[in-house]
Design a protein around this motif. Sequence first.
Motif, mmCIF file in Angstrom:
data_model
loop_
_atom_site.group_PDB
_atom_site.id
_atom_site.type_symbol
_atom_site.label_atom_id
_atom_site.label_comp_id
_atom_site.label_asym_id
_atom_site.label_seq_id
_atom_site.Cartn_x
_atom_site.Cartn_y
_atom_site.Cartn_z
ATOM 1 N N UNK A 45 0.862 -1.150 -0.157
ATOM 2 C CA UNK A 45 -0.019 0.135 0.141
ATOM 3 C C UNK A 45 0.948 1.261 0.094
ATOM 4 N N UNK A 46 0.228 2.399 -0.513
ATOM 5 C CA UNK A 46 0.882 3.611 -0.406
ATOM 6 C C UNK A 46 0.730 4.295 1.019
ATOM 7 N N UNK A 47 1.352 5.435 1.270
ATOM 8 C CA UNK A 47 1.400 6.257 2.414
ATOM 9 C C UNK A 47 -0.281 6.745 2.591
ATOM 10 N N UNK A 48 -0.936 6.740 1.297
ATOM 11 C CA UNK A 48 -2.253 7.524 1.149
ATOM 12 C C UNK A 48 -3.157 6.531 2.029
ATOM 13 N N UNK A 49 -2.677 5.215 1.899
ATOM 14 C CA UNK A 49 -3.621 4.343 2.592
ATOM 15 C C UNK A 49 -3.867 4.457 4.057
ATOM 16 N N UNK A 50 -2.753 4.983 4.719
ATOM 17 C CA UNK A 50 -2.850 5.359 6.160
ATOM 18 C C UNK A 50 -3.400 6.702 6.347
ATOM 19 N N UNK A 51 -3.105 7.540 5.624
ATOM 20 C CA UNK A 51 -3.569 8.903 5.655
ATOM 21 C C UNK A 51 -5.149 9.021 5.651
ATOM 22 N N UNK A 52 -5.747 8.084 5.036
ATOM 23 C CA UNK A 52 -7.241 7.839 4.698
ATOM 24 C C UNK A 52 -7.850 7.758 6.024
ATOM 25 N N UNK A 53 -7.336 7.392 7.052
ATOM 26 C CA UNK A 53 -7.633 7.121 8.384
ATOM 27 C C UNK A 53 -8.272 8.261 8.941
ATOM 28 N N UNK A 54 -7.966 9.291 8.783
ATOM 29 C CA UNK A 54 -8.262 10.628 9.219
ATOM 30 C C UNK A 54 -7.628 10.962 10.564
ATOM 31 N N UNK A 75 2.695 17.368 19.834
ATOM 32 C CA UNK A 75 3.349 16.284 18.786
ATOM 33 C C UNK A 75 2.313 16.055 17.794
ATOM 34 N N UNK A 76 0.918 16.330 17.989
ATOM 35 C CA UNK A 76 -0.029 16.051 17.114
ATOM 36 C C UNK A 76 -0.706 14.600 17.451
ATOM 37 N N UNK A 77 -0.593 14.050 18.571
ATOM 38 C CA UNK A 77 -1.132 12.755 18.846
ATOM 39 C C UNK A 77 -2.811 12.986 18.799
ATOM 40 N N UNK A 78 -3.498 11.994 18.124
ATOM 41 C CA UNK A 78 -4.971 11.928 18.385
ATOM 42 C C UNK A 78 -5.310 10.426 18.458
ATOM 43 N N UNK A 79 -5.904 10.179 19.345
ATOM 44 C CA UNK A 79 -6.343 8.787 19.564
ATOM 45 C C UNK A 79 -7.601 8.537 18.533
ATOM 46 N N UNK A 80 -7.308 6.973 18.134
ATOM 47 C CA UNK A 80 -8.089 6.701 17.168
ATOM 48 C C UNK A 80 -9.240 5.614 17.941
ATOM 49 N N UNK A 81 -10.412 5.842 17.766
ATOM 50 C CA UNK A 81 -11.442 5.134 18.670
ATOM 51 C C UNK A 81 -11.439 3.875 18.241
ATOM 52 N N UNK A 82 -11.652 2.708 19.096
ATOM 53 C CA UNK A 82 -11.594 1.214 18.983
ATOM 54 C C UNK A 82 -12.620 1.023 17.751
ATOM 55 N N UNK A 83 -13.990 1.519 17.759
ATOM 56 C CA UNK A 83 -14.834 0.922 16.653
ATOM 57 C C UNK A 83 -14.396 1.627 15.228
ATOM 58 N N UNK A 84 -13.600 2.742 15.204
ATOM 59 C CA UNK A 84 -13.174 3.276 13.947
ATOM 60 C C UNK A 84 -12.018 2.562 13.256
ATOM 61 N N UNK A 85 -11.163 2.066 14.321
ATOM 62 C CA UNK A 85 -10.103 1.290 13.681
ATOM 63 C C UNK A 85 -10.595 0.097 13.361
ATOM 64 N N UNK A 86 -11.504 -0.664 14.294
ATOM 65 C CA UNK A 86 -12.023 -2.271 13.703
ATOM 66 C C UNK A 86 -12.795 -1.891 12.165
ATOM 67 N N UNK A 87 -13.597 -1.002 12.180
ATOM 68 C CA UNK A 87 -14.165 -0.826 10.694
ATOM 69 C C UNK A 87 -13.219 -0.454 9.683
ATOM 70 N N UNK A 88 -12.294 0.181 10.044
ATOM 71 C CA UNK A 88 -11.201 0.433 9.246
ATOM 72 C C UNK A 88 -10.692 -0.742 8.584
ATOM 73 N N UNK A 89 -10.193 -1.634 9.461
ATOM 74 C CA UNK A 89 -9.637 -3.036 9.288
ATOM 75 C C UNK A 89 -10.501 -3.838 8.355
ATOM 76 N N UNK A 90 -12.051 -4.143 8.844
ATOM 77 C CA UNK A 90 -12.855 -4.746 8.072
ATOM 78 C C UNK A 90 -13.146 -4.136 6.710
ATOM 79 N N UNK A 91 -12.913 -2.856 6.511
ATOM 80 C CA UNK A 91 -13.356 -2.165 5.170
ATOM 81 C C UNK A 91 -12.442 -2.440 4.255
ATOM 82 N N UNK A 92 -11.029 -2.217 4.844
ATOM 83 C CA UNK A 92 -9.825 -2.793 3.800
ATOM 84 C C UNK A 92 -9.730 -4.131 3.606
#
Length: 441
Positions: A286-295, A405-422
Amino acid sequence: MPKIRYVQSRTVVFITGIIFYFLPFPLSGQLPSFRPPVPAPASFNPNLNFNPHTPPPSRRHSWDDNYRRNDEMVRRDMEQHERKQRIQQQELLYFREVIAFPEFSGIPGTEYFRTVREKLEQMLVGEQPVNLKSAVYLIENAYLEDKLDYNRFDSEIQNLKRICLLKMKEEKLDSDDPLAKIMMIFRVMTDVVRIKEPGTEKQLVHYPMKYDFEDYRCRNDMTNYMVSKLLSVNTGQCHSLPLLFLILAEELGTEAYLSSSPSHLFVKFRDGNTWYNAELTQGAIVSDDFYMSSGFIKSEALRNGLYLQPLDKKQLTAQMLTDLTLYYVRKYGFDSFVKESLGTVLKWHPNNIDARLIESNYHTARALHAIRCCGSPPKERLPLYPQVYELYNTMLQSYAVLDSLGYEDIPDEVYRNWIKQTESEKDNRENRPSPIKQIGK
Protein backbone atom coordinates in the motif's frame (compact mmCIF):
# COMPACT_ATOMS: atom_id res chain seq x y z
CA MET A 1 -1.91 -1.95 20.12
CA PRO A 2 -2.55 -0.98 23.41
CA LYS A 3 -3.71 2.60 23.63
CA ILE A 4 -4.20 5.43 26.33
CA ARG A 5 -7.13 7.79 27.26
CA TYR A 6 -7.10 11.17 29.24
CA VAL A 7 -8.14 10.77 32.82
CA GLN A 8 -10.09 13.47 34.83
CA SER A 9 -9.51 13.60 38.59
CA ARG A 10 -12.46 13.24 40.97
CA THR A 11 -13.63 16.33 42.88
CA VAL A 12 -14.85 16.19 46.46
CA VAL A 13 -16.57 19.26 47.91
CA PHE A 14 -15.93 20.03 51.57
CA ILE A 15 -18.92 21.71 53.27
CA THR A 16 -18.25 23.84 56.36
CA GLY A 17 -20.99 23.75 59.00
CA ILE A 18 -22.86 26.99 59.73
CA ILE A 19 -23.78 27.66 63.39
CA PHE A 20 -27.19 29.08 64.07
CA TYR A 21 -28.05 30.59 67.48
CA PHE A 22 -31.72 30.37 68.51
CA LEU A 23 -33.46 32.58 71.05
CA PRO A 24 -36.36 31.29 73.22
CA PHE A 25 -38.65 34.21 72.30
CA PRO A 26 -39.40 36.26 69.21
CA LEU A 27 -37.06 39.11 68.30
CA SER A 28 -40.08 41.36 67.71
CA GLY A 29 -43.43 41.72 69.52
CA GLN A 30 -44.31 41.83 73.18
CA LEU A 31 -43.66 39.43 76.01
CA PRO A 32 -46.81 37.55 76.96
CA SER A 33 -48.92 39.41 79.52
CA PHE A 34 -50.52 37.74 82.50
CA ARG A 35 -53.53 38.96 84.45
CA PRO A 36 -54.22 36.87 87.64
CA PRO A 37 -57.84 36.04 88.33
CA VAL A 38 -59.56 37.77 91.19
CA PRO A 39 -59.80 35.24 94.07
CA ALA A 40 -63.01 34.52 95.79
CA PRO A 41 -63.24 36.12 99.23
CA ALA A 42 -63.21 32.83 101.06
CA SER A 43 -59.93 31.78 99.45
CA PHE A 44 -58.08 35.12 99.47
CA ASN A 45 -54.70 34.88 101.21
CA PRO A 46 -53.18 38.33 101.94
CA ASN A 47 -49.70 36.77 102.59
CA LEU A 48 -49.45 35.37 99.07
CA ASN A 49 -46.22 36.68 97.35
CA PHE A 50 -47.32 36.59 93.73
CA ASN A 51 -45.10 37.88 90.89
CA PRO A 52 -47.25 38.82 87.90
CA HIS A 53 -44.20 38.58 85.54
CA THR A 54 -43.42 34.91 86.27
CA PRO A 55 -44.58 32.75 83.36
CA PRO A 56 -46.56 29.62 83.94
CA PRO A 57 -44.38 26.66 85.00
CA SER A 58 -45.02 24.77 81.77
CA ARG A 59 -43.76 27.66 79.58
CA ARG A 60 -40.64 28.18 81.74
CA HIS A 61 -39.79 24.47 81.41
CA SER A 62 -40.08 24.69 77.60
CA TRP A 63 -37.72 27.67 77.45
CA ASP A 64 -35.12 25.84 79.57
CA ASP A 65 -35.22 22.88 77.16
CA ASN A 66 -34.68 25.18 74.18
CA TYR A 67 -31.68 26.77 75.86
CA ARG A 68 -30.14 23.38 76.58
CA ARG A 69 -30.75 22.07 73.06
CA ASN A 70 -29.24 25.16 71.47
CA ASP A 71 -26.21 25.03 73.75
CA GLU A 72 -25.72 21.38 72.80
CA MET A 73 -25.96 22.18 69.08
CA VAL A 74 -23.44 25.00 69.41
CA ARG A 75 -21.07 22.77 71.35
CA ARG A 76 -21.30 19.96 68.76
CA ASP A 77 -20.78 22.34 65.86
CA MET A 78 -17.74 23.87 67.51
CA GLU A 79 -16.26 20.45 68.24
CA GLN A 80 -16.85 19.35 64.64
CA HIS A 81 -15.26 22.52 63.30
CA GLU A 82 -12.22 22.08 65.55
CA ARG A 83 -11.93 18.41 64.54
CA LYS A 84 -11.91 19.34 60.81
CA GLN A 85 -9.25 21.94 61.45
CA ARG A 86 -7.07 19.39 63.28
CA ILE A 87 -7.48 16.88 60.40
CA GLN A 88 -6.60 19.50 57.79
CA GLN A 89 -3.54 20.58 59.78
CA GLN A 90 -2.45 16.93 60.08
CA GLU A 91 -2.99 16.44 56.33
CA LEU A 92 -0.90 19.48 55.51
CA LEU A 93 1.89 18.33 57.79
CA TYR A 94 1.77 14.80 56.35
CA PHE A 95 1.56 15.71 52.70
CA ARG A 96 4.40 18.17 52.90
CA GLU A 97 6.51 15.04 53.26
CA VAL A 98 7.34 12.67 50.38
CA ILE A 99 4.43 10.40 49.38
CA ALA A 100 5.28 6.72 49.02
CA PHE A 101 4.38 5.17 45.67
CA PRO A 102 3.99 1.49 44.78
CA GLU A 103 7.21 -0.37 44.01
CA PHE A 104 7.20 -3.89 42.56
CA SER A 105 10.92 -4.61 42.28
CA GLY A 106 10.72 -7.17 45.09
CA ILE A 107 8.07 -9.30 43.39
CA PRO A 108 9.40 -12.58 41.90
CA GLY A 109 9.51 -12.31 38.11
CA THR A 110 10.54 -8.66 37.88
CA GLU A 111 14.17 -9.75 37.76
CA TYR A 112 13.61 -11.11 34.24
CA PHE A 113 12.56 -7.65 33.07
CA ARG A 114 15.60 -5.99 34.60
CA THR A 115 17.92 -8.53 32.95
CA VAL A 116 16.32 -8.01 29.53
CA ARG A 117 16.45 -4.23 29.88
CA GLU A 118 20.17 -4.44 30.54
CA LYS A 119 20.67 -6.50 27.36
CA LEU A 120 18.62 -4.07 25.27
CA GLU A 121 20.62 -1.16 26.67
CA GLN A 122 23.81 -2.99 25.62
CA MET A 123 22.42 -3.18 22.07
CA LEU A 124 21.66 0.54 22.16
CA VAL A 125 25.17 1.58 23.19
CA GLY A 126 26.87 -0.90 20.83
CA GLU A 127 28.17 -3.33 23.43
CA GLN A 128 26.07 -6.06 21.78
CA PRO A 129 24.96 -6.33 18.13
CA VAL A 130 21.33 -5.45 17.45
CA ASN A 131 19.43 -8.71 16.99
CA LEU A 132 15.66 -8.45 16.69
CA LYS A 133 14.97 -12.16 17.04
CA SER A 134 16.90 -12.25 20.30
CA ALA A 135 15.22 -9.07 21.57
CA VAL A 136 11.68 -10.31 20.81
CA TYR A 137 12.36 -13.70 22.42
CA LEU A 138 13.86 -12.14 25.57
CA ILE A 139 10.94 -9.72 25.97
CA GLU A 140 8.23 -12.36 25.57
CA ASN A 141 10.14 -14.79 27.77
CA ALA A 142 10.36 -12.17 30.53
CA TYR A 143 6.58 -11.73 30.52
CA LEU A 144 6.13 -15.53 30.56
CA GLU A 145 8.59 -15.79 33.48
CA ASP A 146 11.30 -17.75 31.64
CA LYS A 147 8.90 -20.42 30.36
CA LEU A 148 9.22 -19.76 26.60
CA ASP A 149 11.18 -22.52 24.82
CA TYR A 150 13.87 -20.82 22.72
CA ASN A 151 14.62 -23.90 20.63
CA ARG A 152 11.01 -24.17 19.52
CA PHE A 153 10.79 -20.42 18.92
CA ASP A 154 13.92 -20.48 16.76
CA SER A 155 13.05 -23.69 14.89
CA GLU A 156 9.74 -22.27 13.66
CA ILE A 157 11.53 -19.15 12.41
CA GLN A 158 14.14 -21.32 10.68
CA ASN A 159 11.35 -23.34 9.05
CA LEU A 160 9.85 -20.15 7.54
CA LYS A 161 13.30 -19.06 6.39
CA ARG A 162 13.78 -22.44 4.72
CA ILE A 163 10.42 -22.16 2.93
CA CYS A 164 11.44 -18.75 1.58
CA LEU A 165 14.77 -20.03 0.28
CA LEU A 166 13.29 -23.19 -1.26
CA LYS A 167 10.60 -21.23 -3.08
CA MET A 168 13.14 -18.73 -4.38
CA LYS A 169 15.28 -21.59 -5.67
CA GLU A 170 12.26 -23.30 -7.22
CA GLU A 171 11.33 -20.11 -9.08
CA LYS A 172 14.97 -19.45 -9.99
CA LEU A 173 15.06 -16.10 -8.17
CA ASP A 174 18.37 -14.51 -7.27
CA SER A 175 19.01 -15.41 -3.63
CA ASP A 176 21.22 -12.34 -3.30
CA ASP A 177 18.57 -9.91 -4.51
CA PRO A 178 17.33 -7.90 -1.46
CA LEU A 179 13.98 -7.07 -3.07
CA ALA A 180 13.39 -10.69 -4.11
CA LYS A 181 13.88 -11.76 -0.50
CA ILE A 182 11.41 -9.12 0.72
CA MET A 183 8.81 -10.22 -1.81
CA MET A 184 9.22 -13.87 -0.87
CA ILE A 185 8.79 -13.15 2.84
CA PHE A 186 5.63 -11.24 1.94
CA ARG A 187 4.28 -14.15 -0.12
CA VAL A 188 5.01 -16.72 2.56
CA MET A 189 3.18 -14.65 5.17
CA THR A 190 0.19 -13.58 3.06
CA ASP A 191 -0.43 -16.32 0.48
CA VAL A 192 -0.64 -20.07 0.08
CA VAL A 193 2.83 -21.29 -0.84
CA ARG A 194 3.46 -24.78 -2.25
CA ILE A 195 6.95 -26.16 -2.68
CA LYS A 196 8.46 -29.56 -3.44
CA GLU A 197 10.56 -31.12 -0.74
CA PRO A 198 14.06 -31.59 -2.24
CA GLY A 199 14.94 -35.23 -2.88
CA THR A 200 11.36 -36.44 -2.33
CA GLU A 201 8.01 -36.36 -4.08
CA LYS A 202 6.40 -34.59 -1.13
CA GLN A 203 4.83 -31.19 -1.50
CA LEU A 204 5.01 -28.71 1.37
CA VAL A 205 2.12 -26.27 1.77
CA HIS A 206 2.28 -23.16 3.90
CA TYR A 207 -0.93 -21.26 4.53
CA PRO A 208 -1.14 -17.47 4.94
CA MET A 209 -1.13 -15.86 8.36
CA LYS A 210 -4.48 -14.34 9.30
CA TYR A 211 -5.47 -11.25 11.22
CA ASP A 212 -6.90 -12.11 14.62
CA PHE A 213 -9.91 -9.88 15.33
CA GLU A 214 -10.40 -11.40 18.80
CA ASP A 215 -8.89 -9.13 21.43
CA TYR A 216 -6.64 -7.48 18.86
CA ARG A 217 -5.91 -4.69 21.37
CA CYS A 218 -4.73 -7.33 23.88
CA ARG A 219 -6.87 -6.01 26.70
CA ASN A 220 -7.65 -9.51 27.98
CA ASP A 221 -4.59 -11.51 27.00
CA MET A 222 -1.15 -9.99 26.35
CA THR A 223 0.04 -13.15 24.61
CA ASN A 224 -2.07 -12.04 21.62
CA TYR A 225 0.63 -9.41 21.19
CA MET A 226 3.41 -11.98 20.84
CA VAL A 227 5.36 -13.34 17.90
CA SER A 228 5.59 -16.69 19.71
CA LYS A 229 1.79 -17.04 19.57
CA LEU A 230 1.73 -16.06 15.88
CA LEU A 231 4.26 -18.81 15.15
CA SER A 232 2.18 -21.28 17.13
CA VAL A 233 -1.33 -20.63 15.77
CA ASN A 234 -0.64 -18.73 12.51
CA THR A 235 -2.82 -15.77 13.52
CA GLY A 236 -1.67 -12.40 14.76
CA GLN A 237 -2.25 -8.67 14.59
CA CYS A 238 -0.46 -5.50 13.62
CA HIS A 239 2.22 -5.92 16.29
CA SER A 240 3.29 -9.53 15.88
CA LEU A 241 2.98 -9.74 12.08
CA PRO A 242 5.42 -6.88 11.27
CA LEU A 243 7.91 -8.08 13.88
CA LEU A 244 7.96 -11.58 12.39
CA PHE A 245 8.45 -10.07 8.93
CA LEU A 246 11.45 -8.08 10.19
CA ILE A 247 12.91 -11.13 11.95
CA LEU A 248 12.76 -13.10 8.68
CA ALA A 249 14.34 -10.18 6.81
CA GLU A 250 17.11 -10.17 9.40
CA GLU A 251 17.56 -13.94 9.01
CA LEU A 252 17.72 -13.64 5.20
CA GLY A 253 20.14 -10.71 5.35
CA THR A 254 17.93 -8.05 3.76
CA GLU A 255 16.72 -4.65 4.91
CA ALA A 256 13.19 -3.81 6.07
CA TYR A 257 11.97 -1.25 8.57
CA LEU A 258 9.26 -0.93 11.17
CA SER A 259 6.89 2.02 10.77
CA SER A 260 3.60 3.15 12.27
CA SER A 261 0.30 4.93 11.83
CA PRO A 262 -2.21 5.63 14.65
CA SER A 263 -2.64 2.42 16.71
CA HIS A 264 -1.00 0.43 13.91
CA LEU A 265 2.39 -1.01 12.85
CA PHE A 266 3.52 -2.04 9.39
CA VAL A 267 6.70 -2.69 7.38
CA LYS A 268 8.50 -0.28 5.07
CA PHE A 269 11.02 -1.38 2.44
CA ARG A 270 12.53 0.22 -0.60
CA ASP A 271 13.64 -0.52 -4.12
CA GLY A 272 16.33 2.01 -4.89
CA ASN A 273 14.96 5.39 -3.86
CA THR A 274 11.32 4.30 -3.87
CA TRP A 275 9.65 3.34 -0.61
CA TYR A 276 6.85 0.76 -0.30
CA ASN A 277 4.65 -0.37 2.60
CA ALA A 278 3.91 -4.02 3.33
CA GLU A 279 0.47 -4.10 4.98
CA LEU A 280 0.43 -7.61 6.43
CA THR A 281 -3.06 -7.37 7.91
CA GLN A 282 -4.36 -6.95 4.34
CA GLY A 283 -1.86 -8.99 2.36
CA ALA A 284 -1.11 -6.02 0.10
CA ILE A 285 1.48 -3.42 -0.76
CA VAL A 286 0.00 0.00 0.00
CA SER A 287 0.94 3.64 -0.36
CA ASP A 288 1.16 6.19 2.45
CA ASP A 289 -2.24 7.47 1.28
CA PHE A 290 -3.75 4.25 2.59
CA TYR A 291 -2.82 5.26 6.16
CA MET A 292 -3.57 8.94 5.68
CA SER A 293 -7.14 7.97 4.70
CA SER A 294 -7.85 7.00 8.32
CA GLY A 295 -8.21 10.72 9.07
CA PHE A 296 -6.28 10.48 12.35
CA ILE A 297 -2.86 11.62 11.13
CA LYS A 298 -2.46 15.33 11.72
CA SER A 299 0.03 17.52 9.90
CA GLU A 300 1.78 18.18 13.24
CA ALA A 301 2.27 14.44 13.69
CA LEU A 302 3.92 14.17 10.26
CA ARG A 303 6.17 17.18 10.94
CA ASN A 304 7.26 15.63 14.25
CA GLY A 305 7.97 12.24 12.66
CA LEU A 306 5.38 10.34 14.70
CA TYR A 307 4.05 8.29 11.79
CA LEU A 308 5.03 6.82 8.40
CA GLN A 309 8.76 7.02 9.20
CA PRO A 310 11.10 4.01 8.92
CA LEU A 311 12.84 3.24 12.21
CA ASP A 312 16.59 2.69 12.13
CA LYS A 313 18.20 -0.07 14.19
CA LYS A 314 18.66 2.06 17.31
CA GLN A 315 15.09 3.34 17.15
CA LEU A 316 13.85 -0.22 16.61
CA THR A 317 15.76 -1.37 19.70
CA ALA A 318 14.26 1.54 21.65
CA GLN A 319 10.84 0.38 20.45
CA MET A 320 11.61 -3.09 21.81
CA LEU A 321 12.42 -1.50 25.17
CA THR A 322 9.05 0.27 24.94
CA ASP A 323 7.41 -3.13 24.39
CA LEU A 324 9.24 -4.53 27.43
CA THR A 325 7.97 -1.58 29.50
CA LEU A 326 4.40 -2.14 28.32
CA TYR A 327 4.57 -5.82 29.25
CA TYR A 328 5.86 -4.80 32.69
CA VAL A 329 3.02 -2.32 33.23
CA ARG A 330 0.41 -4.91 32.26
CA LYS A 331 1.92 -7.53 34.55
CA TYR A 332 2.84 -5.40 37.57
CA GLY A 333 2.01 -1.70 37.25
CA PHE A 334 3.75 1.68 37.27
CA ASP A 335 6.90 2.07 39.34
CA SER A 336 10.54 3.17 39.05
CA PHE A 337 11.29 0.50 36.43
CA VAL A 338 8.82 2.18 34.08
CA LYS A 339 10.29 5.64 34.66
CA GLU A 340 13.87 4.48 34.11
CA SER A 341 13.01 2.47 30.98
CA LEU A 342 11.09 5.33 29.39
CA GLY A 343 14.01 7.65 30.10
CA THR A 344 16.26 5.38 28.04
CA VAL A 345 13.74 5.02 25.22
CA LEU A 346 13.17 8.76 24.87
CA LYS A 347 16.92 9.40 24.90
CA TRP A 348 17.28 7.34 21.71
CA HIS A 349 13.89 8.12 20.17
CA PRO A 350 12.39 11.32 21.66
CA ASN A 351 9.19 11.25 19.60
CA ASN A 352 8.36 7.58 20.14
CA ILE A 353 4.59 7.94 20.48
CA ASP A 354 4.12 4.63 22.34
CA ALA A 355 6.69 5.67 24.94
CA ARG A 356 5.06 9.11 25.25
CA LEU A 357 1.66 7.49 25.85
CA ILE A 358 3.06 5.19 28.54
CA GLU A 359 4.83 8.19 30.08
CA SER A 360 1.54 10.11 30.19
CA ASN A 361 -0.21 7.16 31.84
CA TYR A 362 2.65 6.88 34.34
CA HIS A 363 2.28 10.52 35.41
CA THR A 364 -1.51 10.15 35.54
CA ALA A 365 -1.27 7.09 37.79
CA ARG A 366 1.09 8.87 40.20
CA ALA A 367 -1.00 12.05 40.34
CA LEU A 368 -4.25 10.18 40.98
CA HIS A 369 -2.60 8.01 43.62
CA ALA A 370 -1.39 11.12 45.48
CA ILE A 371 -4.75 12.90 45.14
CA ARG A 372 -6.58 9.88 46.56
CA CYS A 373 -4.11 9.73 49.47
CA CYS A 374 -5.08 13.23 50.59
CA GLY A 375 -8.81 12.62 50.41
CA SER A 376 -9.50 13.68 46.79
CA PRO A 377 -9.70 17.44 47.45
CA PRO A 378 -11.07 19.75 44.76
CA LYS A 379 -8.62 21.19 42.24
CA GLU A 380 -8.56 24.61 43.88
CA ARG A 381 -7.23 23.07 47.14
CA LEU A 382 -4.37 21.15 45.49
CA PRO A 383 -1.83 24.00 46.01
CA LEU A 384 -2.13 23.28 49.76
CA TYR A 385 -0.42 19.93 49.05
CA PRO A 386 2.89 20.87 47.34
CA GLN A 387 3.95 17.41 46.19
CA VAL A 388 0.46 16.50 45.00
CA TYR A 389 0.15 19.78 43.14
CA GLU A 390 3.48 19.22 41.43
CA LEU A 391 2.42 15.73 40.32
CA TYR A 392 -0.88 17.10 39.06
CA ASN A 393 0.91 19.73 36.95
CA THR A 394 3.35 17.13 35.61
CA MET A 395 0.37 15.05 34.50
CA LEU A 396 -1.11 18.03 32.65
CA GLN A 397 2.26 18.75 31.04
CA SER A 398 2.43 15.18 29.71
CA TYR A 399 -0.96 15.73 28.06
CA ALA A 400 0.31 18.96 26.54
CA VAL A 401 3.32 17.11 25.09
CA LEU A 402 1.03 14.64 23.32
CA ASP A 403 -1.07 17.48 21.93
CA SER A 404 1.99 19.39 20.72
CA LEU A 405 3.27 16.28 18.92
CA GLY A 406 -0.02 16.02 17.03
CA TYR A 407 -1.28 12.84 18.67
CA GLU A 408 -4.94 11.95 18.29
CA ASP A 409 -6.45 8.74 19.60
CA ILE A 410 -8.30 6.55 17.13
CA PRO A 411 -11.46 5.03 18.69
CA ASP A 412 -11.71 1.25 18.84
CA GLU A 413 -14.80 1.08 16.64
CA VAL A 414 -13.26 3.32 13.98
CA TYR A 415 -10.09 1.20 13.89
CA ARG A 416 -12.05 -2.05 13.70
CA ASN A 417 -14.24 -0.74 10.89
CA TRP A 418 -11.16 0.47 9.04
CA ILE A 419 -9.59 -3.00 9.21
CA LYS A 420 -12.79 -4.68 8.04
CA GLN A 421 -13.34 -2.18 5.24
CA THR A 422 -9.85 -2.67 3.84
CA GLU A 423 -10.31 -6.43 4.16
CA SER A 424 -13.33 -6.32 1.86
CA GLU A 425 -11.64 -3.75 -0.38
CA LYS A 426 -8.73 -6.12 -0.87
CA ASP A 427 -11.00 -8.59 -2.68
CA ASN A 428 -12.44 -5.96 -5.02
CA ARG A 429 -9.50 -3.67 -5.58
CA GLU A 430 -9.31 -4.43 -9.29
CA ASN A 431 -12.80 -2.97 -9.75
CA ARG A 432 -12.09 0.52 -8.48
CA PRO A 433 -9.14 2.85 -7.79
CA SER A 434 -7.44 2.10 -4.48
CA PRO A 435 -4.16 2.84 -2.72
CA ILE A 436 -3.86 -0.95 -2.26
CA LYS A 437 -1.78 -2.59 -4.96
CA GLN A 438 -1.92 -6.35 -5.42
CA ILE A 439 1.31 -8.27 -5.50
CA GLY A 440 1.98 -10.22 -8.66
CA LYS A 441 2.16 -13.95 -8.14
